[in-house]
Design a protein around this motif. Sequence first.
Motif, PDB file in Angstrom:
ATOM      1  N   ILE A 160       2.288   3.422 -16.991  1.00 13.67           N
ATOM      2  CA  ILE A 160       3.144   4.407 -16.337  1.00 13.67           C
ATOM      3  C   ILE A 160       4.606   4.123 -16.658  1.00 13.67           C
ATOM      4  N   PHE A 161       5.263   5.073 -17.331  1.00 10.63           N
ATOM      5  CA  PHE A 161       6.672   4.941 -17.697  1.00 10.63           C
ATOM      6  C   PHE A 161       7.520   5.546 -16.578  1.00 10.63           C
ATOM      7  N   LEU A 162       8.325   4.716 -15.950  1.00  7.21           N
ATOM      8  CA  LEU A 162       9.108   5.142 -14.790  1.00  7.21           C
ATOM      9  C   LEU A 162      10.575   5.390 -15.116  1.00  7.21           C
ATOM     10  N   GLY A 163      11.023   5.029 -16.330  1.00 10.18           N
ATOM     11  CA  GLY A 163      12.417   5.230 -16.690  1.00 10.18           C
ATOM     12  C   GLY A 163      13.342   4.319 -15.901  1.00 10.18           C
ATOM     13  N   HIS A 164      14.640   4.622 -15.970  1.00  8.17           N
ATOM     14  CA  HIS A 164      15.617   3.826 -15.219  1.00  8.17           C
ATOM     15  C   HIS A 164      15.424   4.057 -13.719  1.00  8.17           C
ATOM     16  N   GLN A 165      15.534   2.996 -12.956  1.00  9.37           N
ATOM     17  CA  GLN A 165      15.396   3.069 -11.505  1.00  9.37           C
ATOM     18  C   GLN A 165      16.588   2.382 -10.846  1.00  9.37           C
ATOM     19  N   LYS A 166      17.228   3.084  -9.927  1.00 11.38           N
ATOM     20  CA  LYS A 166      18.354   2.468  -9.213  1.00 11.38           C
ATOM     21  C   LYS A 166      17.877   1.381  -8.258  1.00 11.38           C
ATOM     22  N   ASP A 167      16.733   1.620  -7.619  1.00  9.03           N
ATOM     23  CA  ASP A 167      16.202   0.654  -6.660  1.00  9.03           C
ATOM     24  C   ASP A 167      14.961  -0.004  -7.255  1.00  9.03           C
ATOM     25  N   VAL A 168      15.191  -0.954  -8.167  1.00  3.83           N
ATOM     26  CA  VAL A 168      14.075  -1.639  -8.819  1.00  3.83           C
ATOM     27  C   VAL A 168      13.285  -2.450  -7.805  1.00  3.83           C
ATOM     28  N   GLY A 169      13.973  -2.997  -6.796  1.00  2.00           N
ATOM     29  CA  GLY A 169      13.303  -3.817  -5.791  1.00  2.00           C
ATOM     30  C   GLY A 169      12.185  -3.073  -5.089  1.00  2.00           C
ATOM     31  N   ALA A 170      12.403  -1.791  -4.774  1.00  2.00           N
ATOM     32  CA  ALA A 170      11.380  -0.997  -4.094  1.00  2.00           C
ATOM     33  C   ALA A 170      10.172  -0.772  -4.991  1.00  2.00           C
ATOM     34  N   ILE A 171      10.429  -0.572  -6.288  1.00  2.00           N
ATOM     35  CA  ILE A 171       9.336  -0.366  -7.242  1.00  2.00           C
ATOM     36  C   ILE A 171       8.522  -1.650  -7.388  1.00  2.00           C
ATOM     37  N   LEU A 172       9.214  -2.788  -7.424  1.00  2.00           N
ATOM     38  CA  LEU A 172       8.531  -4.063  -7.613  1.00  2.00           C
ATOM     39  C   LEU A 172       7.563  -4.386  -6.477  1.00  2.00           C
ATOM     40  N   GLU A 173       7.781  -3.784  -5.314  1.00  2.00           N
ATOM     41  CA  GLU A 173       6.884  -4.033  -4.187  1.00  2.00           C
ATOM     42  C   GLU A 173       5.454  -3.612  -4.506  1.00  2.00           C
ATOM     43  N   ALA A 174       5.301  -2.688  -5.464  1.00  2.00           N
ATOM     44  CA  ALA A 174       3.966  -2.213  -5.830  1.00  2.00           C
ATOM     45  C   ALA A 174       3.267  -3.130  -6.823  1.00  2.00           C
ATOM     46  N   ALA A 175       4.008  -4.070  -7.418  1.00  2.00           N
ATOM     47  CA  ALA A 175       3.456  -4.903  -8.493  1.00  2.00           C
ATOM     48  C   ALA A 175       2.893  -6.222  -7.968  1.00  2.00           C
ATOM     49  N   SER A 179       0.833  -1.210   0.000  1.00  2.00           N
ATOM     50  CA  SER A 179       0.000   0.000   0.000  1.00  2.00           C
ATOM     51  C   SER A 179       0.867   1.259   0.000  1.00  2.00           C
ATOM     52  N   ASP A 180       1.969   1.244   0.769  1.00  2.00           N
ATOM     53  CA  ASP A 180       2.867   2.403   0.798  1.00  2.00           C
ATOM     54  C   ASP A 180       3.528   2.609  -0.563  1.00  2.00           C
ATOM     55  N   ALA A 181       3.979   1.493  -1.161  1.00  2.00           N
ATOM     56  CA  ALA A 181       4.646   1.580  -2.463  1.00  2.00           C
ATOM     57  C   ALA A 181       3.688   2.119  -3.522  1.00  2.00           C
ATOM     58  N   ARG A 182       2.441   1.688  -3.470  1.00  2.00           N
ATOM     59  CA  ARG A 182       1.458   2.153  -4.455  1.00  2.00           C
ATOM     60  C   ARG A 182       1.064   3.606  -4.202  1.00  2.00           C
ATOM     61  N   ALA A 183       0.935   3.957  -2.938  1.00  2.00           N
ATOM     62  CA  ALA A 183       0.570   5.336  -2.612  1.00  2.00           C
ATOM     63  C   ALA A 183       1.628   6.308  -3.108  1.00  2.00           C
ATOM     64  N   LYS A 184       2.882   5.904  -3.024  1.00  2.00           N
ATOM     65  CA  LYS A 184       3.979   6.758  -3.470  1.00  2.00           C
ATOM     66  C   LYS A 184       3.901   7.037  -4.966  1.00  2.00           C
ATOM     67  N   MET A 185       3.333   6.089  -5.722  1.00  2.00           N
ATOM     68  CA  MET A 185       3.214   6.260  -7.172  1.00  2.00           C
ATOM     69  C   MET A 185       1.815   6.684  -7.602  1.00  2.00           C
ATOM     70  N   GLY A 186       0.937   6.886  -6.647  1.00  2.00           N
ATOM     71  CA  GLY A 186      -0.409   7.311  -6.978  1.00  2.00           C
ATOM     72  C   GLY A 186      -1.267   6.213  -7.572  1.00  2.00           C
ATOM     73  N   LEU A 187      -0.994   4.968  -7.187  1.00  2.00           N
ATOM     74  CA  LEU A 187      -1.754   3.829  -7.694  1.00  2.00           C
ATOM     75  C   LEU A 187      -2.832   3.427  -6.689  1.00  2.00           C
ATOM     76  N   ARG A 188      -3.970   3.003  -7.186  1.00  2.00           N
ATOM     77  CA  ARG A 188      -5.026   2.524  -6.299  1.00  2.00           C
ATOM     78  C   ARG A 188      -4.581   1.246  -5.594  1.00  2.00           C
TER      79      ARG A 188
END
Length: 369
Positions: free
Chosen positions: A253-268, A177-186
């Motif tokens: 949503i195009f996020l470009g290169h991410q240094k911390d991919v693991g944190a982004i994946l938490e939203a998926a 929920s935190d990871a999604r909230a940071k990206m504005g995802l439901r």
Amino acid sequence: MQATNLLILSPVAERGGAERVMVDTLKYLNRSKFHAKIVFFEQGSLVEEMRSLGYAAEVLDAGRLRDVGIYVRVVGALRGLIRQDAIDVVVSWMPKAHLYGGIAALLEGKKSIWWQHMIPKPHWMDRIASKIPAHGVLCPSRVSKHFQEKLTPKKRVMLNNLGVDLEQFGSKVHSVSDARAKMGLREDAVVFAFVGRLQRWKRPDVVIRAFNEAARGKNAYLLIIGGTLFGLEQEFEQELKQLAEVGDPSKVIFLGHQKDVGAILEAADTVVHASLMEPFGMVIIESMAAQKAVIAVGQGGPVEIITNGDDGFLYDGSQQQLVHLMGRILDGQLPLEEMGRKARLTVEKKFTVTHMAERFESNIRFILN
């Protein structure tokens, strides 16, 4: 026992897939048994990164291969380093590096080995590199090894599966929920992710088309994590954004290169991989380490990683079947959480950075015997 001295050669000094493997391998190398010096053929961020890990690193500007004078100078400089540092094995990361390192090692009477990160093609560089004497060629998967053996049938072609740093993936520092909230995802949406360079052979366009069809009218998002690299196919990203406009552009949503991919994946919820002949699939094991069920094409490297229906999904590569799988996920018909837990266990048992470094060390010892 005296440590083995390695000279590691890299043609580029910025992070790509092969370079990330090199960094992780050296990060976990047993330094009581192996000493390494790294030479880059151009300036880049990896020079300081390797120094920060405690390795001696320097740059030899190799320019273009067509410049014979520079080529001779670089080979001569490598020969000097081999003598100066009492090098036992020259390790060339990628075929281009072996065009220099293999010759330098041969002239100095030293062992050489090189890293084949891809499935070799009938490209002039792969063909020439395969003809230069070497005591071993390291391949990340059985399929890569199979095709390399067609080019070097009399040489030692060895398997060296890749591995993921478990500290960087699956740590669950943030809640979903935190990871999604940071990206504005439901929070109640189904979130798919594509991770990788935006190149045509990785087929993010197929993923977007399939998502547009499967997610029509559904509460879902598709994260595109990655961008162009090394100046390749720079126009492709804009093509993909135009393709997203065909569906609901607010959902892709195009996020470009991410240094911390693991944190982004938490939203998926799940990760979609679309390459038709992937040489291994680093993104696959990273996603599995993050406890995500991966959908990947059932040929090449993914077949050696995923057990279909158990810790992930293998499909035939068609957009039609991808739409079908996405639809089943959107309808809640597949046990993603259970498969994600099994995916993590698969990585822990077979595909960690520790496993990768140990295989590398074992292969080095093998060629020295």
